[in-house]
Design a protein around this motif. Structure first.
Motif, PDB file in Angstrom:
ATOM      1  N   VAL A   4       0.853  -1.187   0.000  1.00 17.17           N
ATOM      2  CA  VAL A   4       0.000   0.000   0.000  1.00 17.17           C
ATOM      3  C   VAL A   4       0.887   1.234   0.000  1.00 17.17           C
ATOM      4  O   VAL A   4       1.796   1.368   0.822  1.00 17.17           O
ATOM      5  N   ASN A   5       0.634   2.141  -0.918  1.00 13.16           N
ATOM      6  CA  ASN A   5       1.357   3.404  -0.946  1.00 13.16           C
ATOM      7  C   ASN A   5       0.407   4.500  -1.398  1.00 13.16           C
ATOM      8  O   ASN A   5      -0.762   4.263  -1.646  1.00 13.16           O
ATOM      9  N   GLY A   6       0.925   5.715  -1.504  1.00 11.73           N
ATOM     10  CA  GLY A   6       0.060   6.838  -1.862  1.00 11.73           C
ATOM     11  C   GLY A   6      -0.744   7.316  -0.661  1.00 11.73           C
ATOM     12  O   GLY A   6      -0.304   7.214   0.487  1.00 11.73           O
ATOM     13  N   LYS A  33     -11.884   7.763  -4.770  1.00 12.31           N
ATOM     14  CA  LYS A  33     -10.972   7.127  -5.707  1.00 12.31           C
ATOM     15  C   LYS A  33      -9.523   7.386  -5.302  1.00 12.31           C
ATOM     16  O   LYS A  33      -9.214   8.356  -4.612  1.00 12.31           O
ATOM     17  N   ASP A  34      -8.662   6.482  -5.755  1.00 14.37           N
ATOM     18  CA  ASP A  34      -7.210   6.654  -5.670  1.00 14.37           C
ATOM     19  C   ASP A  34      -6.704   6.830  -4.234  1.00 14.37           C
ATOM     20  O   ASP A  34      -5.905   7.729  -3.950  1.00 14.37           O
ATOM     21  N   LEU A  35      -7.135   5.952  -3.334  1.00 11.42           N
ATOM     22  CA  LEU A  35      -6.618   6.001  -1.972  1.00 11.42           C
ATOM     23  C   LEU A  35      -6.786   4.645  -1.287  1.00 11.42           C
ATOM     24  O   LEU A  35      -7.397   3.728  -1.831  1.00 11.42           O
ATOM     25  N   ILE A  65     -16.858   4.201  -6.527  1.00 11.48           N
ATOM     26  CA  ILE A  65     -15.706   3.838  -5.713  1.00 11.48           C
ATOM     27  C   ILE A  65     -14.717   3.183  -6.666  1.00 11.48           C
ATOM     28  O   ILE A  65     -15.005   2.141  -7.248  1.00 11.48           O
ATOM     29  N   LYS A  66     -13.550   3.802  -6.852  1.00 16.35           N
ATOM     30  CA  LYS A  66     -12.640   3.376  -7.910  1.00 16.35           C
ATOM     31  C   LYS A  66     -11.195   3.481  -7.432  1.00 16.35           C
ATOM     32  O   LYS A  66     -10.806   4.466  -6.805  1.00 16.35           O
ATOM     33  N   ASN A  67     -10.412   2.465  -7.753  1.00 11.05           N
ATOM     34  CA  ASN A  67      -8.979   2.456  -7.419  1.00 11.05           C
ATOM     35  C   ASN A  67      -8.766   2.664  -5.919  1.00 11.05           C
ATOM     36  O   ASN A  67      -8.032   3.563  -5.481  1.00 11.05           O
ATOM     37  N   VAL A  68      -9.408   1.823  -5.137  1.00 14.10           N
ATOM     38  CA  VAL A  68      -9.368   1.942  -3.674  1.00 14.10           C
ATOM     39  C   VAL A  68      -8.895   0.626  -3.069  1.00 14.10           C
ATOM     40  O   VAL A  68      -9.290  -0.454  -3.524  1.00 14.10           O
ATOM     41  N   ASN A  91     -12.120  -1.755  -9.540  1.00 15.36           N
ATOM     42  CA  ASN A  91     -10.702  -1.849  -9.182  1.00 15.36           C
ATOM     43  C   ASN A  91     -10.493  -1.596  -7.686  1.00 15.36           C
ATOM     44  O   ASN A  91      -9.807  -0.658  -7.279  1.00 15.36           O
ATOM     45  N   VAL A  92     -11.100  -2.461  -6.896  1.00  7.88           N
ATOM     46  CA  VAL A  92     -11.013  -2.365  -5.441  1.00  7.88           C
ATOM     47  C   VAL A  92     -10.341  -3.626  -4.907  1.00  7.88           C
ATOM     48  O   VAL A  92     -10.697  -4.745  -5.290  1.00  7.88           O
ATOM     49  N   TYR A  93      -9.369  -3.431  -4.021  1.00  8.37           N
ATOM     50  CA  TYR A  93      -8.638  -4.523  -3.387  1.00  8.37           C
ATOM     51  C   TYR A  93      -8.826  -4.430  -1.877  1.00  8.37           C
ATOM     52  O   TYR A  93      -9.046  -3.342  -1.342  1.00  8.37           O
ATOM     53  N   GLY A  94      -8.708  -5.553  -1.187  1.00  6.97           N
ATOM     54  CA  GLY A  94      -8.743  -5.469   0.260  1.00  6.97           C
ATOM     55  C   GLY A  94      -8.946  -6.798   0.951  1.00  6.97           C
ATOM     56  O   GLY A  94      -9.152  -7.838   0.323  1.00  6.97           O
ATOM     57  N   SER A  95      -8.890  -6.720   2.286  1.00  5.60           N
ATOM     58  CA  SER A  95      -9.145  -7.866   3.163  1.00  5.60           C
ATOM     59  C   SER A  95     -10.271  -7.521   4.133  1.00  5.60           C
ATOM     60  O   SER A  95     -10.066  -7.520   5.356  1.00  5.60           O
TER      61      SER A  95
END
Length: 221
Positions: A4-6, A33-35, A65-68, A91-95
């Motif tokens: 995780v960065n940004g 988005k983008d975080l 909700i995009k790029n999160v 484009n959402v990633y996570g656990s």
């Protein structure tokens, strides 16, 4: 791995209260988005409930909700209850530990695209306190978690969902306003106790095309 960065937002509020105010509330035609969003006080060996990470604020629609990356929320994304429509989650990633994406009372088509939920996103985050791959959080998720839960949804469009390591990969239930139907393409529900659990569906049903369903139970009707 996927570090995780940004921009990283740290969530502390509502610890121990899953029904408290969501961390992010979306109003009509708004988006995130983008975080990344991270819960620094969540502990893999002692999972604690938190309120929903991202939720719509009442009715309306056209949320994005995009790029999160949702590093380790207890509850990830939720739309409804209360009629809303035309969301896009892409484009959402996570656990997400207890529930990943939950949608209800969608009166016009919602789109879920390229969503990747599994225990390894938190492990690979590179953030302080991240558990080892296959750690206690993995056991919690496969015993308690649901990746994709639907209630009343008028036409679910879901493509390239990759839900791995949950008690239930996808679940369709009824609410007071009805049940769900829709189309899924290129989706994977794998390493789950039950890959797909369809308790209640609208008479139009669901179509699964080029999907992989694997677990102790592939499809429960």
């Amino acid at each position: 791995g996927r570090s995780v960065n940004g921009t990283v937002l740290m969530a502390y509020a509502g610890r121990g209260n899953p029904d408290a105010i969501p961390f992010v509330r979306l109003s009509y035609c708004s988006g995130v988005k983008d975080l990344a969003i991270w819960y620094p006080e969540q502990v893999a060996e002692n999972i604690t409930p938190y309120p929903v990470c991202i939720k719509n604020n009442g009715g309306g629609g056209s949320y994005t909700i995009k790029n999160v990356t949702l590093v380790n929320p207890y509850q990830g994304i939720q739309f409804g209850p209360g009629f809303n429509e035309l969301f896009t989650v892409r484009n959402v990633y996570g656990s997400p530990l207890s529930s990943g994406l939950q949608i209800a009372d969608i009166s016009d088509i919602g789109r879920s695209e390229d969503i990747h939920f599994n225990p390894d996103i938190w492990s690979a985050s590179g953030l302080p306190g991240a558990p080892a791959k296959g750690g206690a959080h993995s056991r919690y998720m496969v015993e308690n978690g649901t990746g994709f839960r639907l209630y009343r949804v008028d036409w679910t469009y879901a493509v390239f969902l990759d839900i791995r390591g949950y008690a239930i990969g996808m679940e369709a239930l009824a609410s007071s306003t009805g049940s769900a139907n829709g189309m899924l393409y290129g989706c994977r529900f794998t390493e789950c106790q039950t890959a797909v659990r369809l308790v209640n569906t609208h008479e139009a049903g669901f179509g699964f095309t080029e999907c992989v369903l694997s677990g102790k139970v592939g499809i429960e009707l």
